[in-house]
Design a protein around this motif. Structure first.
Motif, mmCIF file in Angstrom:
data_model
loop_
_atom_site.group_PDB
_atom_site.id
_atom_site.type_symbol
_atom_site.label_atom_id
_atom_site.label_comp_id
_atom_site.label_asym_id
_atom_site.label_seq_id
_atom_site.Cartn_x
_atom_site.Cartn_y
_atom_site.Cartn_z
ATOM 1 N N LEU A 93 -1.108 -3.503 3.113
ATOM 2 C CA LEU A 93 -2.191 -2.557 3.394
ATOM 3 C C LEU A 93 -1.875 -1.762 4.649
ATOM 4 O O LEU A 93 -1.954 -0.520 4.655
ATOM 5 N N GLN A 94 -1.488 -2.469 5.689
ATOM 6 C CA GLN A 94 -1.217 -1.770 6.941
ATOM 7 C C GLN A 94 -0.041 -0.813 6.800
ATOM 8 O O GLN A 94 -0.077 0.310 7.294
ATOM 9 N N ALA A 95 0.985 -1.255 6.100
ATOM 10 C CA ALA A 95 2.160 -0.396 5.938
ATOM 11 C C ALA A 95 1.820 0.855 5.140
ATOM 12 O O ALA A 95 2.311 1.947 5.431
ATOM 13 N N SER A 96 0.964 0.720 4.143
ATOM 14 C CA SER A 96 0.725 1.870 3.270
ATOM 15 C C SER A 96 -0.423 2.755 3.755
ATOM 16 O O SER A 96 -0.665 3.807 3.169
ATOM 17 N N LEU A 97 -1.101 2.346 4.834
ATOM 18 C CA LEU A 97 -2.094 3.261 5.408
ATOM 19 C C LEU A 97 -1.415 4.548 5.884
ATOM 20 O O LEU A 97 -1.995 5.632 5.830
ATOM 21 N N ASP A 98 -0.169 4.435 6.336
ATOM 22 C CA ASP A 98 0.551 5.610 6.824
ATOM 23 C C ASP A 98 1.131 6.460 5.703
ATOM 24 O O ASP A 98 1.377 7.642 5.884
ATOM 25 N N GLU A 99 1.395 5.841 4.570
ATOM 26 C CA GLU A 99 2.131 6.537 3.511
ATOM 27 C C GLU A 99 1.267 6.846 2.301
ATOM 28 O O GLU A 99 1.653 7.651 1.463
ATOM 29 N N GLY A 100 0.126 6.173 2.205
ATOM 30 C CA GLY A 100 -0.588 6.229 0.929
ATOM 31 C C GLY A 100 -1.937 6.899 0.974
ATOM 32 O O GLY A 100 -2.727 6.739 0.055
ATOM 33 N N TRP A 101 -2.227 7.679 2.016
ATOM 34 C CA TRP A 101 -3.570 8.257 2.138
ATOM 35 C C TRP A 101 -3.709 9.584 1.418
ATOM 36 O O TRP A 101 -4.818 10.023 1.137
ATOM 37 N N ALA A 102 -2.600 10.244 1.094
ATOM 38 C CA ALA A 102 -2.699 11.607 0.541
ATOM 39 C C ALA A 102 -2.977 11.569 -0.964
ATOM 40 O O ALA A 102 -2.935 10.517 -1.605
ATOM 41 N N ASP A 103 -3.237 12.733 -1.510
ATOM 42 C CA ASP A 103 -3.570 12.858 -2.928
ATOM 43 C C ASP A 103 -2.288 12.768 -3.762
ATOM 44 O O ASP A 103 -1.420 13.647 -3.658
ATOM 45 N N PRO A 104 -2.156 11.738 -4.597
ATOM 46 C CA PRO A 104 -0.911 11.572 -5.351
ATOM 47 C C PRO A 104 -0.712 12.641 -6.426
ATOM 48 O O PRO A 104 0.354 12.715 -7.029
ATOM 49 N N ALA A 105 -1.738 13.461 -6.647
ATOM 50 C CA ALA A 105 -1.580 14.535 -7.628
ATOM 51 C C ALA A 105 -0.949 15.770 -6.997
ATOM 52 O O ALA A 105 -0.614 16.724 -7.698
ATOM 53 N N ARG A 106 -0.799 15.793 -5.672
ATOM 54 C CA ARG A 106 -0.253 16.968 -4.999
ATOM 55 C C ARG A 106 1.268 16.935 -4.994
ATOM 56 O O ARG A 106 1.878 15.872 -5.029
ATOM 57 N N LEU A 107 1.839 18.126 -4.893
ATOM 58 C CA LEU A 107 3.291 18.241 -5.021
ATOM 59 C C LEU A 107 4.009 18.187 -3.688
ATOM 60 O O LEU A 107 5.233 18.092 -3.653
#
Lengths: 459, 459
Positions: free
Chosen positions: A20-34
């Motif tokens: 969770l902590q590791a992906s707070l930095d990498e996983g907050w954006a919209d995965p549908a965006r390019l």
């Protein structure tokens, strides 16, 4: 402090926290965006889906993430029923499903569908032949939990799935309690689960819909998660859920037998140490960490408070702990005692010494509650012809059973006691007491107020 | 790297991260349980609800947490419509609402309800009198966003709320884009928002239903969150959402004017630096951090790729970036150019030098895309009587407009160009081009294939 309520929610697994902590930095954006941040989020989401699918034993494109296990069950049942609407509107559920499934069934019924509830035996087990017999030409869906959340009984999912498959009916398995221990066997069609039950974070459920299963998502259109789970994906929590599922699976081979041995100690030693206790649930086909027992003449909520003071967090299916004042539907369906009910569900890593201390503390805690209840308010006791009448109207469980127990010796063998009660729990607990005590439960009949329960003294 | 897509999702605020990490230890248990871990979780949940309610300006018992802003809108609209079913089944929405509201409206319509869409002007603004005029005796609910997610235009919510209040109709405000900047003014009845738009974590939305508003939750019964949001509460994320809302509010007084100045630079300088650009959205009544413009003869997706290579993450409402190949419903409702559309939405803390670099890089990026598109595949151009016909059938935006621009000089002033196109975006972009270029858009008519658009050269 010992937290023994893992079947409600497990503490966060260390791997879940790291992920969770590791992906707070990498996983907050919209995965549908390019753009870069969106692509990173997409990579994390795809990897989590693959990991979760591997643990479940399905294809990644069959698995979506929902916002909870409850949502997964709601979405799965509604979507499968709608997808097979043309076949018919008959739904089969077991009587001991989680409330998310039973409430879905109620909604379906109120919308004009029909529901068959499959009964369970005294251990909480369904009979596969009962599912087979309930399948009809208009059956759209059948639901069965992999294991029960209150008593730990494991259900014969593979056999039920086979019967459903033969009839061409999809089976939805609620695997919330078991998925952390291993994949669900058998040829099921849909599967739901909840991450916080296996040590993942709150806010993540999963729903698997096998290819070929007709499925029509309900509610407003939304493009996320194959159109099956609206709203922005919670990627850090999803990554943590998938990582912790892999972690607990890797630990299961060692942890399952260890917890099973600890719960077996409770199963064996509680009835030795505490009088008038019924251990419920299947003694063999059961989850490793769950054991449930009920104590006669005990108020469940008072017992939970005693145990909390001693540092043990457990839960109860007694009516006394529920806001609705009705006992757990699971215990009711099993026909077992509900008063003084305690569920111990050990989280992975539960310490043996905590279990031993629980076994040491429990007898005193039960005795303390019984002592407090030992002098219930006096009932009006009157002989009418040959029947001793106990008026327990307006009194809550476990008082009616305590009063019955106090007077049973006052009638001769063969004599009758008639308990008047307006507490819904009495309907369950008086017959259960008769079974435990070897007295004959004659039956119930409506009374001027409440219900009259008839008991014949046979010993 | 500069992330300029905060209107999709804002990076996690440092306070959100701290609160999330702190509450992972305290907030994982079931807040409905009476033992220590449950009581701790309950304390956190209650405190978060109070903090969020204070920021919204409502009572804590009017506010529930959902699993996303989309869920909040779905739940709010469905519950309010069902609660006022006896009044009628008429729903009012603006044409530029978020898709969660418009898809809810579609579902309502497909279930037999009626929907009125309120048009917007060229800046994206609704007219309060249009809402007032649309209110009917059978209107169950009206919906209006506080500010638009694509162009930043702030709506006259207080005036619309007043009109609704006078008619006894509840107004649901989708405050997803604005709640971080301040409370929503006016006497609204329901409000929805989304934590990851203000720097909170994914997985948390909020829904406020004012006391006295009739509300009937839909879907299976569940006791969580006042029966309005099923599933186990995600308390660590809820705590982080509430804490970050307070934090961004405290920073808003300083940050809002700073971002407003930065977006004003973009509004002013992009049309100076890039030829054939239309800045869209209201120049004054707008969110601090959002600015949107469209570039003639540009493929939006190609431009996004150019900008991504230069280190800028922005989004686009152009048809070319959408999987459906139709332009954004917002731009369409405003009647503005959709080709080469770029939305810049600055997150709090966006650096001035990044904005300056964006302004430096943009002209070259647009020029590069235009150059690549500068030699489109040859069209069959034929004079039929006095009309020049351009066959753009089978070609996607922005090719039809580019071909129109190339031939307009080939007809005399007063002459007609007839563009044949089967791209849905042409319906929006050809009239928009005429408006920008001072040519006359005569109208459209069905053709053997696709649609024929008629343009008269006037200069």
């Amino acid at each position: 402090m010992a937290y023994f309520d893992a079947a409600s929610a497990a503490p966060l697994h260390p791997i879940a926290r790291q992920a969770l902590q590791a992906s707070l930095d990498e996983g907050w954006a919209d995965p549908a965006r390019l753009y870069r941040e969106g692509r990173r989020a997409r990579v994390l989401l795809d990897a989590a889906r693959e990991a979760a699918a591997e643990a479940v034993g399905c294809r990644p494109d069959e698995l979506i993430f929902t916002s909870s296990g409850t949502r997964a069950v709601h979405t799965g049942i509604a979507g499968a029923l709608a997808g097979r609407r043309r076949v018919g509107r008959h739904l089969i559920v077991s009587a001991v499903e989680h409330s998310s499934a039973l409430h879905s069934a109620e909604l379906h019924e109120s919308a004009g569908g029909t529901v068959t509830q499959i009964a369970v035996d005294r251990t909480g087990l369904v009979e596969p032949s009962a599912y087979a017999a309930a399948l009809r030409a208009d059956t759209a869906l059948a639901c069965l939990q992999s294991a029960n959340h209150e008593v730990g009984t494991e259900q014969p999912v593979a056999e039920v799935a086979e019967a459903c498959r033969a009839a061409g009916v999809p089976l939805l398995v609620d695997a919330a309690q078991s998925l952390g221990w291993g994949p669900v066997e058998g040829d099921w069609s849909l599967l739901a689960a909840s991450a916080h039950k296996w040590g993942g974070p709150s806010g993540v459920g999963l729903l698997v819909v096998r290819k070929g299963v007709r499925f029509a998502p309900q509610g407003p259109v939304d493009e996320r998660e194959s159109g099956r789970a609206p709203g922005f994906e919670n990627i850090p929590a999803i990554v943590a859920a998938a990582a912790s599922l892999r972690a607990v699976r890797a630990e299961a081979a060692e942890e399952a037998p260890r917890l099973r041995e600890l719960t077996e100690r409770i199963r064996v030693r509680v009835p030795q140490a505490v009088p008038d206790v019924e251990v419920v649930g299947d003694p063999v086909r059961r989850l490793p960490g769950v054991v449930t027992f009920s104590c006669l003449y005990v108020d469940g909520e008072a017992l939970l408070h005693e145990l909390d003071r001693e540092g043990f967090s457990v839960s109860s299916g007694s009516s006394c702990t529920s806001s609705t004042l009705t006992p757990s539907h699971v215990l009711r369906a099993m026909g077992v005692l509900s008063e003084g009910n305690v569920r111990v569900s050990l989280p992975p890593g539960a310490a043996e010494e905590d279990v031993e201390r629980f076994l040491t503390v429990l007898p005193g805690a039960v005795a303390a509650v019984r002592e407090k209840l030992g002098a219930p308010v006096a009932s009006e006791v009157a002989r009418e012809e040959d029947v001793l009448v106990v008026d327990s109207l307006g009194k809550r469980c476990p008082i009616p059973v305590i009063e019955l127990a106090k007077v049973i010796g006052d009638v001769p063998v063969g004599g009758l006691v008639r308990v008047l009660s307006d507490d819904e729990a009495a309907r369950l607990d008086i017959p259960a007491w008769c079974e435990m005590r070897g007295q004959e439960y004659v039956g119930e009949e409506p009374a001027d107020k409440g219900t009259a329960y008839l008991i014949r003294r046979v010993s």
